[in-house]
Design a protein around this motif. Structure first.
Motif, PDB file in Angstrom:
ATOM      1  N   LEU A 110       0.822  -1.208   0.000  1.00 10.57           N
ATOM      2  CA  LEU A 110       0.000   0.000   0.000  1.00 10.57           C
ATOM      3  C   LEU A 110       0.856   1.258   0.000  1.00 10.57           C
ATOM      4  N   ALA A 111       1.923   1.252   0.797  1.00 15.42           N
ATOM      5  CA  ALA A 111       2.813   2.414   0.836  1.00 15.42           C
ATOM      6  C   ALA A 111       3.459   2.638  -0.523  1.00 15.42           C
ATOM      7  N   ALA A 112       3.853   1.558  -1.183  1.00 17.51           N
ATOM      8  CA  ALA A 112       4.464   1.685  -2.510  1.00 17.51           C
ATOM      9  C   ALA A 112       3.446   2.154  -3.548  1.00 17.51           C
ATOM     10  N   LEU A 113       2.218   1.672  -3.457  1.00 19.13           N
ATOM     11  CA  LEU A 113       1.175   2.072  -4.410  1.00 19.13           C
ATOM     12  C   LEU A 113       0.776   3.538  -4.267  1.00 19.13           C
ATOM     13  N   SER A 114       0.992   4.108  -3.087  1.00 25.05           N
ATOM     14  CA  SER A 114       0.570   5.492  -2.873  1.00 25.05           C
ATOM     15  C   SER A 114       1.341   6.474  -3.739  1.00 25.05           C
ATOM     16  N   GLY A 115       2.466   6.074  -4.273  1.00 26.45           N
ATOM     17  CA  GLY A 115       3.242   6.958  -5.134  1.00 26.45           C
ATOM     18  C   GLY A 115       2.876   6.888  -6.601  1.00 26.45           C
ATOM     19  N   LEU A 116       2.083   5.911  -6.984  1.00 21.22           N
ATOM     20  CA  LEU A 116       1.757   5.729  -8.404  1.00 21.22           C
ATOM     21  C   LEU A 116       0.869   6.824  -9.006  1.00 21.22           C
ATOM     22  N   PRO A 117      -0.121   7.373  -8.290  1.00 22.07           N
ATOM     23  CA  PRO A 117      -0.926   8.428  -8.924  1.00 22.07           C
ATOM     24  C   PRO A 117      -0.099   9.614  -9.406  1.00 22.07           C
ATOM     25  N   SER A 118       0.947   9.949  -8.705  1.00 23.05           N
ATOM     26  CA  SER A 118       1.783  11.067  -9.144  1.00 23.05           C
ATOM     27  C   SER A 118       2.533  10.721 -10.435  1.00 23.05           C
ATOM     28  N   LEU A 119       2.958   9.470 -10.561  1.00 24.73           N
ATOM     29  CA  LEU A 119       3.617   9.056 -11.801  1.00 24.73           C
ATOM     30  C   LEU A 119       2.672   9.155 -12.992  1.00 24.73           C
ATOM     31  N   LEU A 120       1.423   8.767 -12.788  1.00 21.60           N
ATOM     32  CA  LEU A 120       0.430   8.839 -13.856  1.00 21.60           C
ATOM     33  C   LEU A 120       0.131  10.281 -14.234  1.00 21.60           C
ATOM     34  N   ASP A 121       0.351  11.199 -13.285  1.00 26.29           N
ATOM     35  CA  ASP A 121       0.117  12.622 -13.522  1.00 26.29           C
ATOM     36  C   ASP A 121       1.363  13.320 -14.050  1.00 26.29           C
ATOM     37  N   GLY A 122       2.455  12.562 -14.275  1.00 28.44           N
ATOM     38  CA  GLY A 122       3.675  13.133 -14.811  1.00 28.44           C
ATOM     39  C   GLY A 122       4.580  13.788 -13.779  1.00 28.44           C
ATOM     40  N   GLN A 123       4.343  13.507 -12.501  1.00 29.51           N
ATOM     41  CA  GLN A 123       5.165  14.077 -11.449  1.00 29.51           C
ATOM     42  C   GLN A 123       6.096  13.015 -10.890  1.00 29.51           C
ATOM     43  N   ALA A 124       6.954  13.419  -9.980  1.00 33.32           N
ATOM     44  CA  ALA A 124       7.887  12.484  -9.359  1.00 33.32           C
ATOM     45  C   ALA A 124       7.132  11.490  -8.474  1.00 33.32           C
ATOM     46  N   TYR A 125       7.704  10.283  -8.373  1.00 29.63           N
ATOM     47  CA  TYR A 125       7.123   9.231  -7.526  1.00 29.63           C
ATOM     48  C   TYR A 125       7.015   9.737  -6.092  1.00 29.63           C
ATOM     49  N   LEU A 126       5.912   9.450  -5.433  1.00 30.69           N
ATOM     50  CA  LEU A 126       5.572   9.854  -4.069  1.00 30.69           C
ATOM     51  C   LEU A 126       5.318  11.345  -3.919  1.00 30.69           C
ATOM     52  N   THR A 127       5.097  12.064  -5.025  1.00 30.76           N
ATOM     53  CA  THR A 127       4.531  13.407  -4.910  1.00 30.76           C
ATOM     54  C   THR A 127       3.048  13.163  -4.651  1.00 30.76           C
ATOM     55  N   HIS A 128       2.596  13.522  -3.482  1.00 38.50           N
ATOM     56  CA  HIS A 128       1.254  13.101  -3.086  1.00 38.50           C
ATOM     57  C   HIS A 128       0.166  13.940  -3.750  1.00 38.50           C
ATOM     58  N   TRP A 129      -0.902  13.255  -4.081  1.00 37.15           N
ATOM     59  CA  TRP A 129      -2.057  13.842  -4.730  1.00 37.15           C
ATOM     60  C   TRP A 129      -3.081  14.217  -3.667  1.00 37.15           C
ATOM     61  N   TRP A 130      -3.633  15.411  -3.793  1.00 40.53           N
ATOM     62  CA  TRP A 130      -4.681  15.886  -2.892  1.00 40.53           C
ATOM     63  C   TRP A 130      -5.936  16.160  -3.704  1.00 40.53           C
ATOM     64  N   GLY A 131      -7.073  15.847  -3.139  1.00 44.82           N
ATOM     65  CA  GLY A 131      -8.336  16.101  -3.815  1.00 44.82           C
ATOM     66  C   GLY A 131      -9.463  16.110  -2.814  1.00 44.82           C
TER      67      GLY A 131
END
Length: 149
Positions: A80-101
């Motif tokens: 789960l901790a590793a997966l939390s960084g994937l949304p930022s990669l899909l958004d073109g940002q660095a891994y583990l740049t956290h997404w807020w919404g």
């Protein structure tokens, strides 16, 4: 030979176990805006598991873990901790740049972020890893199936 069971500890362990687990979840959820979070919450959950192991035995405490196995619990947390960084990669940002919404519910909206997923992963990883270690140490003096008469 199994150590004598302390009845008062067994009776008090039931409500204390739940109280400590609730406190650990509170610390987990509080950690976004205040000190605390996944690591400290996980340590509290470990203390609840150790309390149950001392009151009952290591096998009973292991059975009370969310997945019934500390290794699987720790692996789920690390995943789960590793997966939390994937949304930022899909958004073109660095891994583990956290997404807020925000999640719009019927009458309100709730702020959400991948930080919560990361903290939950740390919580489960700490709980599984340290509980497994503690239960292995506490179970050393318990008789196994080969010791049965």
């Amino acid at each position: 030979m199994k150590a004598p069971r302390l009845v008062i500890l067994a009776v008090l362990a039931r409500p204390l176990y739940l109280l400590i687990l609730l406190a650990s979840v509170w610390v987990l959820l509080r950690g976004h805006n205040e000190p605390g979070g996944g690591f400290i919450g996980g340590l509290l959950a470990v203390s609840a598991t150790v309390l149950w192991a001392v009151a009952e035995d290591a096998r009973a405490a292991c059975a009370r873990l969310p997945m019934g196995d500390p290794v699987r619990l720790a692996a789920l947390g690390a995943g789960l901790a590793a997966l939390s960084g994937l949304p930022s990669l899909l958004d073109g940002q660095a891994y583990l740049t956290h997404w807020w919404g925000s999640l719009d519910l019927f009458v309100t909206s709730v702020k959400v972020s991948t930080v919560m997923l990361f903290d939950l992963g740390v919580y489960l990883c700490v709980w599984g890893g340290l509980a497994g270690y503690a239960l292995a140490l506490l179970g050393l003096d318990e008789p196994g199936p080969e010791d049965a008469p």
